[in-house]
Motif scaffolding. Structure first.
Motif, PDB file in Angstrom:
ATOM      1  N   PHE A  67       0.805  -1.241  -0.001  1.00 26.72           N
ATOM      2  CA  PHE A  67      -0.064  -0.101  -0.147  1.00 26.72           C
ATOM      3  C   PHE A  67       1.029   1.304  -0.085  1.00 26.72           C
ATOM      4  CE2 PHE A  67      -3.031  -3.074   1.151  1.00 26.72           C
ATOM      5  CZ  PHE A  67      -4.279  -2.537   0.872  1.00 26.72           C
ATOM      6  N   ALA A  68       2.196   1.161   0.201  1.00 23.22           N
ATOM      7  CA  ALA A  68       2.925   2.302   0.394  1.00 23.22           C
ATOM      8  C   ALA A  68       3.036   2.813  -0.962  1.00 23.22           C
ATOM      9  CB  ALA A  68       4.186   1.868   1.078  1.00 23.22           C
ATOM     10  N   HIS A  69       3.209   2.077  -2.151  1.00 20.06           N
ATOM     11  CA  HIS A  69       3.593   2.686  -3.347  1.00 20.06           C
ATOM     12  C   HIS A  69       2.825   2.018  -4.436  1.00 20.06           C
ATOM     13  CE1 HIS A  69       7.269   3.565  -1.526  1.00 20.06           C
ATOM     14  NE2 HIS A  69       7.889   2.357  -1.198  1.00 20.06           N
ATOM     15  N   LEU A  70       1.476   2.591  -4.435  1.00 19.40           N
ATOM     16  CA  LEU A  70       0.400   2.357  -5.442  1.00 19.40           C
ATOM     17  C   LEU A  70       0.501   3.117  -6.834  1.00 19.40           C
ATOM     18  CD1 LEU A  70      -2.482   2.077  -2.941  1.00 19.40           C
ATOM     19  CD2 LEU A  70      -1.125   0.143  -3.837  1.00 19.40           C
ATOM     20  N   PRO A  71       0.844   2.487  -7.911  1.00 18.20           N
ATOM     21  CA  PRO A  71       0.833   3.225  -9.143  1.00 18.20           C
ATOM     22  C   PRO A  71      -0.706   3.919  -9.520  1.00 18.20           C
ATOM     23  CG  PRO A  71       1.584   1.038  -9.480  1.00 18.20           C
ATOM     24  CD  PRO A  71       0.999   1.201  -8.079  1.00 18.20           C
ATOM     25  N   LEU A  72      -0.746   4.789 -10.308  1.00 14.13           N
ATOM     26  CA  LEU A  72      -1.933   5.594 -10.798  1.00 14.13           C
ATOM     27  C   LEU A  72      -2.915   4.615 -10.956  1.00 14.13           C
ATOM     28  CD1 LEU A  72      -0.322   8.853 -12.421  1.00 14.13           C
ATOM     29  CD2 LEU A  72      -1.626   8.787 -10.223  1.00 14.13           C
ATOM     30  N   ALA A  73      -2.707   3.593 -11.909  1.00 12.05           N
ATOM     31  CA  ALA A  73      -3.501   2.887 -12.279  1.00 12.05           C
ATOM     32  C   ALA A  73      -4.441   2.096 -11.278  1.00 12.05           C
ATOM     33  CB  ALA A  73      -3.040   1.788 -13.458  1.00 12.05           C
ATOM     34  N   ASP A 135      16.367 -11.179 -14.595  1.00 11.86           N
ATOM     35  CA  ASP A 135      15.416 -12.334 -15.293  1.00 11.86           C
ATOM     36  C   ASP A 135      13.899 -12.145 -14.932  1.00 11.86           C
ATOM     37  OD1 ASP A 135      17.841 -13.508 -16.136  1.00 11.86           O
ATOM     38  OD2 ASP A 135      18.085 -14.541 -14.490  1.00 11.86           O
ATOM     39  N   TYR A 136      13.599 -11.764 -13.518  1.00  6.50           N
ATOM     40  CA  TYR A 136      12.167 -11.846 -13.308  1.00  6.50           C
ATOM     41  C   TYR A 136      11.306 -10.669 -14.284  1.00  6.50           C
ATOM     42  CZ  TYR A 136       7.805 -10.755 -10.849  1.00  6.50           C
ATOM     43  OH  TYR A 136       6.612 -10.739 -10.646  1.00  6.50           O
ATOM     44  N   LEU A 137      12.054  -9.516 -14.189  1.00  9.64           N
ATOM     45  CA  LEU A 137      11.468  -8.120 -14.994  1.00  9.64           C
ATOM     46  C   LEU A 137      11.365  -8.421 -16.257  1.00  9.64           C
ATOM     47  CD1 LEU A 137      13.142  -5.490 -12.847  1.00  9.64           C
ATOM     48  CD2 LEU A 137      10.895  -6.268 -12.499  1.00  9.64           C
ATOM     49  N   SER A 138      12.321  -9.466 -16.945  1.00 10.34           N
ATOM     50  CA  SER A 138      12.400  -9.480 -18.362  1.00 10.34           C
ATOM     51  C   SER A 138      11.314 -10.582 -18.944  1.00 10.34           C
ATOM     52  CB  SER A 138      13.706 -10.029 -18.796  1.00 10.34           C
ATOM     53  OG  SER A 138      14.645  -8.892 -18.404  1.00 10.34           O
ATOM     54  N   ARG A 139      10.572 -11.295 -18.066  1.00  9.90           N
ATOM     55  CA  ARG A 139       9.692 -12.435 -17.947  1.00  9.90           C
ATOM     56  C   ARG A 139       8.654 -12.099 -18.903  1.00  9.90           C
ATOM     57  NH1 ARG A 139       8.380 -15.088 -12.654  1.00  9.90           N
ATOM     58  NH2 ARG A 139       6.667 -15.070 -13.608  1.00  9.90           N
ATOM     59  N   PRO A 140       7.979 -12.495 -20.091  1.00 11.53           N
ATOM     60  CA  PRO A 140       6.938 -11.886 -20.498  1.00 11.53           C
ATOM     61  C   PRO A 140       5.748 -11.949 -19.757  1.00 11.53           C
ATOM     62  CG  PRO A 140       7.897 -13.796 -21.933  1.00 11.53           C
ATOM     63  CD  PRO A 140       8.560 -13.730 -20.479  1.00 11.53           C
ATOM     64  N   ASP A 141       5.414 -12.666 -18.565  1.00 11.55           N
ATOM     65  CA  ASP A 141       4.399 -12.633 -17.836  1.00 11.55           C
ATOM     66  C   ASP A 141       4.572 -11.899 -16.508  1.00 11.55           C
ATOM     67  OD1 ASP A 141       6.308 -14.399 -16.669  1.00 11.55           O
ATOM     68  OD2 ASP A 141       4.726 -15.984 -15.888  1.00 11.55           O
ATOM     69  N   SER A 142       5.939 -10.955 -16.748  1.00 20.16           N
ATOM     70  CA  SER A 142       5.770 -10.201 -15.192  1.00 20.16           C
ATOM     71  C   SER A 142       4.871  -8.902 -15.385  1.00 20.16           C
ATOM     72  CB  SER A 142       7.317  -9.588 -15.256  1.00 20.16           C
ATOM     73  OG  SER A 142       7.528  -8.748 -14.322  1.00 20.16           O
ATOM     74  N   PRO A 143       4.118  -8.836 -14.279  1.00 21.94           N
ATOM     75  CA  PRO A 143       3.055  -7.855 -14.313  1.00 21.94           C
ATOM     76  C   PRO A 143       3.597  -6.387 -14.553  1.00 21.94           C
ATOM     77  CG  PRO A 143       3.334  -8.517 -12.213  1.00 21.94           C
ATOM     78  CD  PRO A 143       4.378  -9.408 -13.042  1.00 21.94           C
ATOM     79  N   SER A 144       2.915  -5.509 -15.443  1.00 23.06           N
ATOM     80  CA  SER A 144       3.547  -3.943 -15.386  1.00 23.06           C
ATOM     81  C   SER A 144       2.609  -3.121 -14.811  1.00 23.06           C
ATOM     82  CB  SER A 144       3.475  -3.855 -17.078  1.00 23.06           C
ATOM     83  OG  SER A 144       2.336  -3.934 -17.442  1.00 23.06           O
ATOM     84  N   CYS A 145       1.410  -3.395 -14.639  1.00 17.86           N
ATOM     85  CA  CYS A 145       0.436  -2.370 -13.955  1.00 17.86           C
ATOM     86  C   CYS A 145       0.842  -2.096 -12.618  1.00 17.86           C
ATOM     87  CB  CYS A 145      -1.010  -3.018 -13.936  1.00 17.86           C
ATOM     88  SG  CYS A 145      -1.807  -1.610 -13.007  1.00 17.86           S
ATOM     89  N   CYS A 146       1.118  -3.291 -11.784  1.00 19.38           N
ATOM     90  CA  CYS A 146       1.611  -3.196 -10.271  1.00 19.38           C
ATOM     91  C   CYS A 146       2.459  -4.468 -10.071  1.00 19.38           C
ATOM     92  CB  CYS A 146       0.398  -3.084  -9.562  1.00 19.38           C
ATOM     93  SG  CYS A 146       0.922  -2.691  -7.786  1.00 19.38           S
ATOM     94  N   LEU A 147       3.780  -4.120  -9.873  1.00 21.07           N
ATOM     95  CA  LEU A 147       4.593  -5.234  -9.579  1.00 21.07           C
ATOM     96  C   LEU A 147       4.332  -5.937  -8.160  1.00 21.07           C
ATOM     97  CD1 LEU A 147       7.954  -3.973 -10.817  1.00 21.07           C
ATOM     98  CD2 LEU A 147       6.671  -5.876 -11.814  1.00 21.07           C
ATOM     99  N   PRO A 148       4.500  -7.098  -7.978  1.00 23.14           N
ATOM    100  CA  PRO A 148       4.305  -7.663  -6.395  1.00 23.14           C
ATOM    101  C   PRO A 148       4.996  -6.946  -5.428  1.00 23.14           C
ATOM    102  CG  PRO A 148       5.317  -9.446  -7.812  1.00 23.14           C
ATOM    103  CD  PRO A 148       5.115  -7.971  -8.599  1.00 23.14           C
ATOM    104  N   PRO A 149       4.681  -7.086  -4.264  1.00 24.67           N
ATOM    105  CA  PRO A 149       5.470  -6.431  -3.070  1.00 24.67           C
ATOM    106  C   PRO A 149       7.035  -6.841  -3.254  1.00 24.67           C
ATOM    107  CG  PRO A 149       3.411  -7.162  -2.220  1.00 24.67           C
ATOM    108  CD  PRO A 149       3.507  -7.841  -3.705  1.00 24.67           C
TER     109      PRO A 149
END
Length: 292
Positions: A67-73, A135-149
């Motif tokens: 909850f400390a870092h919530l993107p605009l979306a 490696d994690y950030l480069s994965r095709p399925d890595s979320p972009s809207c909000c990364l996990p904690p």
């Protein structure tokens, strides 16, 4: 000052988005962008309903969330009242050079997720963590809207500034111009408001990532750490600082060549391409210089 007593726990020192309805101001705290020096003095004025530890907790729809870092979306879709404040009030944010920010994010991931103090790491162990993050950030399925904690400190800065291609935040400053942001916030708070003063060197470097200068000290951490904790309680502050200067070195000095390597810079240039452009544009608009 470096704290060698153990890893930080969720909510212990974290600060987050700030909303004050009385003065109609919002500060969006982008991870690893020096927001703590601005946010922490305003803590008592925060009127955001979701503020307060523990920051990492379950959300009924999104699951375990930072909850400390919530993107605009995320604010728009799940926290409409907070998002309305961002749109209606005077909003502020700090941005940082993406290359130095990425190095800081790698260290932050170690402290949050592995319970490992960067001071105890060898250069090879730091490189392993760096490679795991890429490696994690480069994965095709890595979320972009909000990364996990566990990876939220790698969230793109643009996600806190721009939404659907349109800038949302009113006043965006590079971290090198934090004094200007502080002045504008003080003007918004008015004569009766709490004033943000210039940060002391200790406050500015409170989150500095230090590593042991010598491998022998790193290997002897279990002995060195408690001894140093006891010494700091009895030694003058000046003596403690001299010992720290001998024992520790900033991560950037120890691992500068690692984070400046071609494959790391290529990754940052690609993954954070929008942030590179955003930061350069904000620096130009502020009349400042890029972070060296």
């Amino acid at each position: 000052m470096f704290n060698d007593s153990g890893p930080r726990r969720s909510g212990a020192n974290e600060t987050a988005m700030f909303i004050n309805h009385d003065h109609r101001i919002v500060f969006l705290h982008i991870p690893k962008c020096a927001g703590t020096t601005v946010r922490r003095p305003l803590e008592s004025l925060n009127q955001w309903d979701e503020s307060g530890p523990h920051w990492r907790r379950e959300h009924p729809e999104l699951g375990f969330l930072d909850f400390a870092h919530l993107p605009l979306a995320v604010l728009r879709n799940h926290f409409p009242a907070a998002f309305a404040s961002v749109l209606e009030y005077r909003s502020f944010a700090l941005v940082r050079d993406p290359y130095s920010r990425f190095a800081s994010s790698v260290s932050e991931r170690l402290r949050w997720n592995g319970g490992v103090l960067p001071a105890r790491l060898s250069r090879a162990e730091l490189k392993k963590s760096l490679d795991t993050s890429i490696d994690y950030l480069s994965r095709p399925d890595s979320p972009s809207c909000c990364l996990p904690p566990g990876y939220i400190h790698f969230q793109r800065q643009r996600d806190y500034i721009v939404l659907d291609g349109e800038p949302v935040v009113d006043a965006v400053y590079p971290v090198e111009r934090v004094a200007r942001l502080r002045e504008e916030l003080n003007a918004c708070l008015g004569a009766d408001g709490m004033k943000l003063t210039e940060s002391t060197p200790a406050a500015i470097h409170a989150n500095a990532v230090l590593m042991y200068r010598y491998a022998g000290l790193r290997r002897a951490h279990r002995v060195v750490a408690p001894v140093m904790a006891r010494l700091r309680r009895v030694l003058p502050a000046s003596a403690s600082r001299r010992i720290d200067d001998w024992m520790y070195v900033h991560r950037d000095q120890c691992a500068r060549s690692l984070f400046a390597s071609d494959y790391v810079r290529d990754f940052v240039s690609s993954y954070y391409a929008d942030d590179v452009e955003l930061y350069a544009r904000v620096v130009r608009a502020s009349g400042g210089e890029r972070e060296q």
